[in-house]
Design an enzyme around this catalytic site. Structure first.
Site, PDB file in Angstrom:
ATOM      1  N   GLY A 115      -0.929   0.055 -28.253  1.00 18.20           N
ATOM      2  CA  GLY A 115      -0.888   0.009 -26.965  1.00 18.20           C
ATOM      3  C   GLY A 115      -0.458   1.356 -26.208  1.00 18.20           C
ATOM      4  N   LYS A 128      10.163  -4.979  14.744  1.00 18.06           N
ATOM      5  CA  LYS A 128      10.212  -5.899  13.499  1.00 18.06           C
ATOM      6  C   LYS A 128      11.720  -5.940  12.769  1.00 18.06           C
ATOM      7  CE  LYS A 128       8.494  -4.115   9.745  1.00 18.06           C
ATOM      8  NZ  LYS A 128       7.397  -3.567   8.894  1.00 18.06           N
TER       9      LYS A 128
END
Length: 282
Positions: free
Chosen positions: A34, A183
């Site tokens: 990998g 918010k």
């Protein structure tokens, strides 16, 4: 020479076109375990490494390319980060957790002489780097793909902190009002409460502007509130169109007429490029 990670080939090509630099063709090899191996052509003079760190693997790829261009002969390295992952983790939320933005910035700093970063989520993230940083605001390019026939437009940011982005897009567009939603986030539950603005949006085109759209949940909630006020059309403009999971579907179901993003992250909605702004800084 411009050298790109695999995730940033489009924006790197656009930067090369703007600057007139050669765009390198980088080779990649994946070992059975990998591990990634990168290879760049010989370089004379400065190398500009372009890479949006959209994943942990992309971060590693950027570090490998920084080292590779030195080995290839680069006398100076400039790292362009169109989108910096981990930038939203700019503080340790609880004891024992990392300041991830700092850790990532320090790692990138080891392989470069200078950084050009586009619209970091928080400007203070630039201070985590150990090399000079040019923090560029590319929000103005979001005005380019907007319809030319916007009707009495209102440019809204999802919160007060992003109102500067809305102002930048409005200024680039040439006309329009600017406002923001209030918010509040409950960090225990993760719930976000959006309080609608008092600005009049009935029969007007609305452009909701933010630096990044990730899951689309907060943005779609804000737009749902807007729809109760009978706007003409609602558009979304974002510098970094991350669009995780079904974010695009959420916006469509909220009644968005169109979504426009830049090429800091390559998505179907990437309708304009940050390359002119980046090239001017290089």
């Amino acid at each position: 020479m411009i050298v790109s990670t695999r995730d940033s080939q489009t924006v790197a090509a656009a930067i090369a076109e703007e600057t007139g630099d050669t765009l390198a063709e980088t080779d990649y090899e994946q070992f059975p375990d990998g591990e990634l191996l990168v290879e760049v052509p010989p370089i004379e003079g400065r190398a500009v490494v372009v890479g949006s760190t959209v994943s942990s693997e992309a971060h590693l790829e950027l570090l490998l390319l920084q080292d590779a261009v030195r080995e290839a002969g680069a006398t100076a390295v400039v790292t362009v980060i169109p989108y910096m992952g981990y930038a939203r983790q700019d503080e340790a939320f609880t004891e024992g957790q990392p300041v991830s933005a700092r850790a990532v910035a320090q790692a990138i700093s080891t392989g470069t002489d200078r950084v050009v970063a586009v619209n970091l989520h928080e400007a203070a993230v630039a201070d985590f780097f150990d090399v000079p940083v040019d923090h560029v605001d590319a929000a103005g390019v979001l005005a380019d793909p907007l319809p030319a026939d916007l009707d009495s437009p209102v440019f809204l940011s999802p919160d007060e902190g992003a109102i500067g982005l809305a102002e930048t897009v409005r200024d680039a567009n040439g006309t329009g009002a600017v406002d923001y939603f209030e918010k509040e986030r409950d960090y225990d539950s993760g719930a976000v409460t959006v309080t609608p603005s008092e600005i009049e949006v009935a029969d007007r085109d609305v452009v909701v502007v933010d630096d990044i759209v990730a899951t689309g949940s907060t943005m779609s909630e804000a737009i749902a509130i807007l729809q109760d006020r009978d706007p003409n059309r609602v558009f979304v403009a974002t510098v970094h169109p991350l669009f995780v999971g079904n974010a695009r579907s959420k916006l469509a179901n909220a009644g968005v007429a169109a979504v426009f993003g830049t090429d800091t992250i390559e998505r179907a909605v990437s309708a304009t490029s940050v390359a002119p702004v980046v090239a001017a800084t290089l």
